[in-house]
Scaffold this motif. Structure first.
Motif, PDB file in Angstrom:
ATOM      1  N   ASP A  68      10.434  -0.204  -8.375  1.00 44.69           N
ATOM      2  CA  ASP A  68       9.388   0.473  -7.605  1.00 44.69           C
ATOM      3  C   ASP A  68       8.911  -0.374  -6.431  1.00 44.69           C
ATOM      4  O   ASP A  68       8.649   0.137  -5.348  1.00 44.69           O
ATOM      5  CB  ASP A  68       8.201   0.825  -8.511  1.00 44.69           C
ATOM      6  N   ALA A  69       8.752  -1.678  -6.664  1.00 42.10           N
ATOM      7  CA  ALA A  69       8.276  -2.564  -5.591  1.00 42.10           C
ATOM      8  C   ALA A  69       9.282  -2.610  -4.451  1.00 42.10           C
ATOM      9  O   ALA A  69       8.922  -2.520  -3.279  1.00 42.10           O
ATOM     10  CB  ALA A  69       8.019  -3.965  -6.135  1.00 42.10           C
ATOM     11  N   TYR A  70      10.576  -2.733  -4.785  1.00 43.35           N
ATOM     12  CA  TYR A  70      11.594  -2.776  -3.736  1.00 43.35           C
ATOM     13  C   TYR A  70      11.711  -1.440  -3.023  1.00 43.35           C
ATOM     14  O   TYR A  70      11.940  -1.387  -1.814  1.00 43.35           O
ATOM     15  CB  TYR A  70      12.950  -3.178  -4.333  1.00 43.35           C
ATOM     16  N   ASP A  71      11.545  -0.362  -3.775  1.00 36.60           N
ATOM     17  CA  ASP A  71      11.603   0.970  -3.174  1.00 36.60           C
ATOM     18  C   ASP A  71      10.509   1.131  -2.122  1.00 36.60           C
ATOM     19  O   ASP A  71      10.732   1.691  -1.049  1.00 36.60           O
ATOM     20  CB  ASP A  71      11.459   2.033  -4.262  1.00 36.60           C
ATOM     21  N   LEU A  72       9.332   0.602  -2.429  1.00 35.91           N
ATOM     22  CA  LEU A  72       8.220   0.682  -1.476  1.00 35.91           C
ATOM     23  C   LEU A  72       8.509  -0.145  -0.234  1.00 35.91           C
ATOM     24  O   LEU A  72       8.283   0.298   0.897  1.00 35.91           O
ATOM     25  CB  LEU A  72       6.932   0.187  -2.148  1.00 35.91           C
ATOM     26  N   ILE A  73       9.042  -1.345  -0.420  1.00 32.10           N
ATOM     27  CA  ILE A  73       9.377  -2.217   0.712  1.00 32.10           C
ATOM     28  C   ILE A  73      10.384  -1.533   1.627  1.00 32.10           C
ATOM     29  O   ILE A  73      10.230  -1.492   2.847  1.00 32.10           O
ATOM     30  CB  ILE A  73       9.934  -3.558   0.203  1.00 32.10           C
ATOM     31  N   LEU A  74      11.442  -0.976   1.031  1.00 34.15           N
ATOM     32  CA  LEU A  74      12.510  -0.379   1.818  1.00 34.15           C
ATOM     33  C   LEU A  74      12.084   0.946   2.441  1.00 34.15           C
ATOM     34  O   LEU A  74      12.485   1.288   3.555  1.00 34.15           O
ATOM     35  CB  LEU A  74      13.754  -0.186   0.950  1.00 34.15           C
ATOM     36  N   LYS A  75      11.267   1.707   1.702  1.00 33.86           N
ATOM     37  CA  LYS A  75      10.804   2.999   2.227  1.00 33.86           C
ATOM     38  C   LYS A  75       9.976   2.801   3.497  1.00 33.86           C
ATOM     39  O   LYS A  75      10.032   3.610   4.421  1.00 33.86           O
ATOM     40  CB  LYS A  75       9.969   3.707   1.151  1.00 33.86           C
ATOM     41  N   ASP A  76       9.216   1.719   3.531  1.00 29.77           N
ATOM     42  CA  ASP A  76       8.339   1.458   4.678  1.00 29.77           C
ATOM     43  C   ASP A  76       9.026   0.647   5.785  1.00 29.77           C
ATOM     44  O   ASP A  76       8.379   0.278   6.758  1.00 29.77           O
ATOM     45  CB  ASP A  76       7.084   0.709   4.212  1.00 29.77           C
ATOM     46  N   LYS A  77      10.308   0.360   5.623  1.00 29.26           N
ATOM     47  CA  LYS A  77      10.994  -0.530   6.565  1.00 29.26           C
ATOM     48  C   LYS A  77      10.885  -0.034   8.011  1.00 29.26           C
ATOM     49  O   LYS A  77      10.447  -0.771   8.900  1.00 29.26           O
ATOM     50  CB  LYS A  77      12.466  -0.664   6.170  1.00 29.26           C
ATOM     51  N   GLU A  78      11.269   1.223   8.246  1.00 23.93           N
ATOM     52  CA  GLU A  78      11.218   1.748   9.615  1.00 23.93           C
ATOM     53  C   GLU A  78       9.785   1.985  10.077  1.00 23.93           C
ATOM     54  O   GLU A  78       9.467   1.774  11.243  1.00 23.93           O
ATOM     55  CB  GLU A  78      12.030   3.046   9.724  1.00 23.93           C
ATOM     56  N   ARG A  79       8.919   2.424   9.160  1.00 21.96           N
ATOM     57  CA  ARG A  79       7.531   2.696   9.538  1.00 21.96           C
ATOM     58  C   ARG A  79       6.847   1.428  10.049  1.00 21.96           C
ATOM     59  O   ARG A  79       6.092   1.466  11.021  1.00 21.96           O
ATOM     60  CB  ARG A  79       6.773   3.251   8.326  1.00 21.96           C
ATOM     61  N   LEU A  80       7.121   0.302   9.410  1.00 23.51           N
ATOM     62  CA  LEU A  80       6.497  -0.956   9.816  1.00 23.51           C
ATOM     63  C   LEU A  80       6.973  -1.423  11.189  1.00 23.51           C
ATOM     64  O   LEU A  80       6.336  -2.266  11.815  1.00 23.51           O
ATOM     65  CB  LEU A  80       6.797  -2.047   8.780  1.00 23.51           C
ATOM     66  N   LEU A  81       8.077  -0.870  11.676  1.00 19.29           N
ATOM     67  CA  LEU A  81       8.609  -1.263  12.981  1.00 19.29           C
ATOM     68  C   LEU A  81       7.905  -0.566  14.145  1.00 19.29           C
ATOM     69  O   LEU A  81       8.107  -0.926  15.297  1.00 19.29           O
ATOM     70  CB  LEU A  81      10.111  -0.961  13.052  1.00 19.29           C
ATOM     71  N   SER A  82       7.082   0.421  13.841  1.00 18.91           N
ATOM     72  CA  SER A  82       6.426   1.204  14.893  1.00 18.91           C
ATOM     73  C   SER A  82       5.120   0.554  15.326  1.00 18.91           C
ATOM     74  O   SER A  82       4.311   0.115  14.513  1.00 18.91           O
ATOM     75  CB  SER A  82       6.151   2.620  14.379  1.00 18.91           C
ATOM     76  N   LEU A  83       4.889   0.514  16.636  1.00 20.16           N
ATOM     77  CA  LEU A  83       3.632  -0.003  17.166  1.00 20.16           C
ATOM     78  C   LEU A  83       2.457   0.897  16.790  1.00 20.16           C
ATOM     79  O   LEU A  83       1.298   0.479  16.867  1.00 20.16           O
ATOM     80  CB  LEU A  83       3.719  -0.148  18.687  1.00 20.16           C
ATOM     81  N   ASP A  84       2.738   2.135  16.401  1.00 27.20           N
ATOM     82  CA  ASP A  84       1.667   3.043  15.970  1.00 27.20           C
ATOM     83  C   ASP A  84       1.153   2.702  14.575  1.00 27.20           C
ATOM     84  O   ASP A  84       0.083   3.153  14.182  1.00 27.20           O
ATOM     85  CB  ASP A  84       2.166   4.493  15.988  1.00 27.20           C
ATOM     86  N   GLU A  85       1.920   1.924  13.819  1.00 28.15           N
ATOM     87  CA  GLU A  85       1.516   1.510  12.483  1.00 28.15           C
ATOM     88  C   GLU A  85       0.656   0.252  12.590  1.00 28.15           C
ATOM     89  O   GLU A  85       1.066  -0.749  13.187  1.00 28.15           O
ATOM     90  CB  GLU A  85       2.763   1.247  11.627  1.00 28.15           C
ATOM     91  N   SER A  86      -0.540   0.290  12.007  1.00 28.62           N
ATOM     92  CA  SER A  86      -1.494  -0.817  12.183  1.00 28.62           C
ATOM     93  C   SER A  86      -1.133  -2.066  11.393  1.00 28.62           C
ATOM     94  O   SER A  86      -1.549  -3.169  11.756  1.00 28.62           O
ATOM     95  CB  SER A  86      -2.904  -0.355  11.787  1.00 28.62           C
TER      96      SER A  86
END
Length: 1014
Positions: A504-522
């Motif tokens: 579950d922890a790795y799934d969360l890390i990988l799921k958010d991989k692209e989202r964390l790359l966006s400048l819109d993400e705080s």
């Protein structure tokens, strides 16, 4: 955010190294066998098959090459890469073919082995693959890689792979793996088949829910190609024995650090990756505790700030008496400041007066003789103090890099690794509270943020203002499913092998991989458990900080490995050498916040890198150079005996080797400063390849020098920027222009035909005939080991007949795709080629296509540049480009300047340093500037950024204004075709937009510059 992928030469080389080992293997697609349907089940009086008894299975066709043919192919691959030739094909009980592929962390080995699957399928029809990994983290990361590359490979190959993660409770996926005729990939972690637990045993048991079949029996029928990811972690006895149960066709082992070697067919080690700029450059901010004699005064030197109009000031943390008590605060100090008075008369600072602040050496000296370097702390230092300093340095390093990246559209992430969740998040009844590290972070972040918000108004300041402090950081940990609270993960192993077992922890890390790359993400700062470190491979991690007790079992390479991957921008484009050119390491710089001194950390890291290079040759002598392959644009050239002798004498003559035949520091210094002695005449046509060949020999001097992250300081514009002469120069060169190209297709066809007829040479396929005789005595041991026969003669023969290929090639389509020309134009070229040249296509189609495409592309570039014309447009470059990037550089490379538009000039080589020093003292020069990256000239082969703009005193020279490109003494030999094209375009650009007063040219020294302007 959607990540994009492009073809990279170094990755193509890795793929071809594997695929070419099987040359001569016939292509057989969809080899069938009868899939075992299992035992029939009765349900409610009806007979049911969960598997159709007539359903075919599909497997990989057997390897038809014998060991002699395989060894010949392996030697050909090793020879062209100058790797040691394997004496035999290394066989193991688990598999007869074992190939090692060495690739440094962060260079895309997962991408490479996925692409290798597609190529093995295209060339030989193999379609069943199993990826074996040592941990849950890597398993989840591999699955994610298949997901994000699916569209990319679909565009290239017109098909998709079907990956799945093996789960003993979902065995229907194993059945689909066997019955599907496409590319099928099973991803399995070693614990699923080599551990002792109940789930691990299920793969070997007859299961009721699998029609009384054993899963391993169904899997082995597919005769899969096994890919071992990080094989050095899969060498346990049980794992090694279990691999043969899969009945593998071949085993491909991918790692940066192979522990056991088999047949190594590709090498891209730490040095190769760094020197080719395929991974981030590393900077280290070390923190060392220093005892100042005779005092308990707490001092921490954060760094030194320089400005255009004021002397340098030091940022020092010290203790200060305040109304609420004695507190530690950070304050700026100048020369002559008395710490005793500024601390509120604290006795421990009585003898501390600042006597010197040196911005170049990053040191502060006090009147009592004490000296502090940036990153040094003295006095009362406990663990909390050290952690707070680490967090502060991480925040400051992040903001420095983020401001630079912001204007390039690149999101900046910083990663904290901690050893327990309670340090980040605590729970009191139903209330969630920040842990001590979260509190420290928010305090230090607010302080650093307030300083940034005091600066001039700009878009980056607005970006910072709109992110709430509590939303700019987040924790990625395991989560308890009942309470929904963050918890420490279950950890297996110790030291470097310590890893979490939480999907579950790795799934969360990988799921958010692209989202964390966006400048819109705080979220910009990430806290994660150290045991989850393998799950982090986000390309935009620019700062890494480990907030935990020092652990000697954790390697430094493991610590920095999470941030080595090259970053991506908001469009998903990777900032690699193809897109960034020479600036790739300026953009891609990873800062490690170490809990030890800079010197200790970098020494350990260099030792680890050196130890990993044990397979590299250490002696540069004739014997090593003989027979090596120089890979040129025209084809491969083998180093002859005479060439080897000439090269070795050249090295001795110039003291580039010592008495032990080892490469000296003199060679590396000369190479770095672009002042290598001229090569002998026989070697000059191959200068770049000769340099790379010398570089393949390891010496301690070639280890990368890691930057000190503390020496990065702003370098503001000075009064020279306002000089009338510079303003006039800028006005003359800041025009923008568009280019047009008009050329005759017949001319292009003619040039291509001429060079194809002259230069296209295709290698014929070869085969080896080995003759042997049985020994005089035959023993059981000899028969068992295969040593009962001895080879007496080996002969290599060329295959003169036409090579039969089962592959259908689209000759026109493939060349049109690789050259971006129309099929009509390609057809015209091929029709006019000499028949004796074109007939080579039948002998080796793949080699013909690759070499023909290269020659056509070269001639296309030449024709385009010859017929290119620039037309000025109304738009101009604004002088803001000198301040927009806010250059921050390593002051170790700084030259203090008087006539430059910045206080310091940063050079990349000894040659540039000498050029700057002469410019700065020349009576003829009024002002000069190193042109910023934002000033670029459009060309058909990429944007071009000239080096220098120089204004001379009127009346001293003919050309008052000069645009210079500086190159070293070997530059004409090392200039790539693309660089030569850019320089030709630049000459056309400046001749069109400027008057006779402005001249552009390439120079290697100030003397050459004066020749051209006088």
């Amino acid at each position: 955010m959607k990540l994009k992928f492009t073809k990279q030469d170094y990755q193509t080389d890795a793929v071809e190294s594997v695929v070419d080992c099987f040359c001569g293997q016939p292509k057989v697609e969809r080899a069938q066998y009868r899939l075992d349907p299992g035992i029939r089940k009765e349900r409610k009086g009806q007979t049911e098959f969960t598997t159709d008894p007539d359903l075919p299975g599909f497997r990989n066709h057997e390897l038809k090459l014998n060991l002699g043919q395989l060894l010949e192919n392996i030697h050909a691959v090793q020879h062209r890469q100058n790797l040691p030739l394997s004496p035999t094909v290394v066989s193991k009980p688990s598999c007869p073919v074992n190939l090692d592929i060495e690739m440094e962390t962060g260079t895309g080995k997962t991408y490479c082995y996925i692409k290798t699957m597609f190529e093995l399928n295209r060339r030989y029809g193999w379609s069943k693959f199993i990826v074996v990994v040592p941990s849950i983290a890597i398993r989840e990361g591999v699955a994610k890689s298949f997901e994000i590359t699916a569209e990319h490979f679909m565009e290239e190959y017109g098909k998709q792979a079907r990956p799945f993660i093996y789960d003993s409770k979902q065995l229907h996926k194993v059945e689909s793996f066997s019955s599907d005729g496409g590319i099928n990939v099973m991803i399995i972690n070693a614990q699923a088949f080599a551990a002792r637990g109940k789930d691990a045993r299920r793969i070997y048991e007859e299961l009721d829910d699998f029609q009384s079949r054993r899963p391993i029996d169904v899997i082995k029928k597919n005769h899969p190609v096994l890919i071992l990811d990080e094989p050095q972690k899969l060498e346990g006895k049980k794992t090694a024995e279990s691999l043969k149960e899969f009945n593998p066709l071949a085993i491909l082992r991918y790692s940066a650090t192979h522990k056991t070697e088999h047949n190594k067919i590709h090498r891209l080690d730490a040095l190769d990756a760094y020197n080719r700029k395929l991974v981030k450059k590393i900077a280290v901010r070390g923190i060392s505790v220093k005892g100042l004699a005779g005092t308990n005064a707490y001092l921490y030197l954060e760094g030194i700030q320089v400005s255009a109009s004021k002397p340098p000031v030091a940022r020092i943390e010290f203790e200060k008496r305040q109304s609420s008590g004695i507190k530690r605060v950070v304050q700026r100090f100048g020369k002559g400041d008395k710490l005793y008075e500024l601390s509120g008369n604290l006795d421990q600072y009585r003898d501390f007066v600042v006597t010197d602040i040196d911005a170049v050496t990053d040191t502060v000296t006090f009147s009592n003789g004490a000296e502090l370097r940036s990153g040094e702390a003295s006095g009362d230092i406990n663990e909390n103090t050290l952690r707070r300093i680490q967090i502060r340095e991480t925040v400051r390093a992040h903001l420095q890099k983020e401001e630079e990246n912001f204007y390039k559209g690149i999101k900046t992430l910083s990663l904290f690794f901690i050893d327990e969740v309670a340090k980040y998040r605590q729970y009191q009844d139903s209330e969630e509270l920040p842990g001590e590290y979260a509190q420290m972070f928010e305090e230090e972040y607010r302080q650093a943020l307030n300083e940034y918000l005091e600066l001039e108004d700009n878009p980056y300041k607005h970006y910072l203002q709109h992110i709430p402090v509590h939303k700019t950081h987040n924790g990625y940990f395991s989560i308890d499913k009942k309470s929904k609270r963050l918890i420490d993960p279950k950890v297996k192993g110790r030291g470097e092998e310590k890893q979490a077992d939480d999907v579950d922890a790795y799934d969360l890390i990988l799921k958010d991989k692209e989202r964390l790359l966006s400048l819109d993400e705080s979220v910009r700062f990430i806290f994660s458990h150290s045991a989850l470190s393998e799950g982090w491979d986000n390309p935009n991690v620019f700062v890494i900080c480990t907030l935990k007790h020092s652990d000697s079992t954790i390697r430094k390479r493991q610590e920095v490995g999470r941030g080595l991957r090259l970053c991506v921008n908001q469009a998903g484009d990777r900032m690699d050498p193809l897109s960034c050119g020479a600036t790739v390491h300026h953009i891609n710089r990873l800062t490690v916040i170490a809990s030890e001194s800079y010197k200790d950390f970098t020494a350990s890291l260099q030792k680890e890198i050196a130890d990993s290079l044990s397979a590299r040759p250490r002696k540069a002598d004739e014997a090593y150079f003989k027979g090596k392959v120089l890979r040129t644009a025209e084809g491969n050239v083998e180093v002859s005996d005479q060439m080897a002798a000439d090269l070795y004498f050249y090295l001795i003559q110039n003291q580039y080797v010592d008495s032990k035949k080892e490469i000296t520091k003199t060679y590396h210094d000369a190479k770095d400063s672009e002042s290598l002695a001229e090569l002998p005449e026989s070697l000059q046509p191959y200068a770049p390849q000769i340099v790379r060949l010398i570089d393949s020999v390891f010496s301690d001097a070639m280890l990368p020098e890691f930057e000190n992250g503390r020496t990065v300081k702003p370098n503001p514009l000075n009064k020279n920027f306002e000089k009338a002469e510079f303003k006039v120069l800028w006005e003359k060169i800041n025009r923008k222009a568009a280019y047009t190209v008009e050329f005759d297709t017949d001319e292009l066809v003619g040039k291509c035909v001429e060079h194809l007829n002259a230069d296209l040479k295709i290698a014929r396929l070869q085969y080896v005939v080995e003759s042997g005789v049985q020994g005089d005595k035959i023993s059981y041991e000899g028969l068992k080991s295969g040593s009962g026969f001895a080879i007496k003669e080996t002969a290599t023969q060329k295959l003169n007949s036409t090579a039969h290929s089962a592959v259908e090639y689209d000759l026109l389509g493939r060349l049109a795709e690789d050259t971006c020309l129309t099929r009509r134009t390609i057809a015209a070229i091929l029709k006019q080629m000499r028949a004796s040249v074109f007939v080579q296509y039948r002998a080796n189609p793949e080699d013909f296509l690759n070499k023909a495409a290269r020659i056509i592309n070269e001639q296309k570039a030449t024709v385009i540049v010859e017929h290119l014309a620039y037309d000025p447009i109304e738009e101009r470059y604004d002088s803001d480009i000198f301040t927009a990037e806010k250059p921050q550089e390593d002051f170790k490379k700084a030259v203090k300047a008087e006539r430059h538009i910045y206080d310091y000039v940063f050079t990349d080589s000894k040659n540039e340093t000498e050029f700057v020093r002469t410019l700065d003292t020349s009576a003829e020069v009024v002002v000069y500037a190193k042109l910023p990256k934002g000033f670029s000239i459009p060309t058909p082969v990429g944007n071009y950024n000239p080096d220098w703009a120089i204004a001379f005193k009127e009346g001293t020279v003919k050309h008052i204004y000069f645009i210079a490109e500086t190159k070293g003494s070997m530059s004409s030999l090392e200039l790539r075709e693309i660089e030569q094209c850019k320089i030709k375009c630049a000459k056309k650009f400046f001749s069109k937009i400027t008057t006779d007063q402005v001249k552009y040219d390439v120079v290697d020294s100030y003397g050459k510059l004066m020749e051209l302007v006088s």
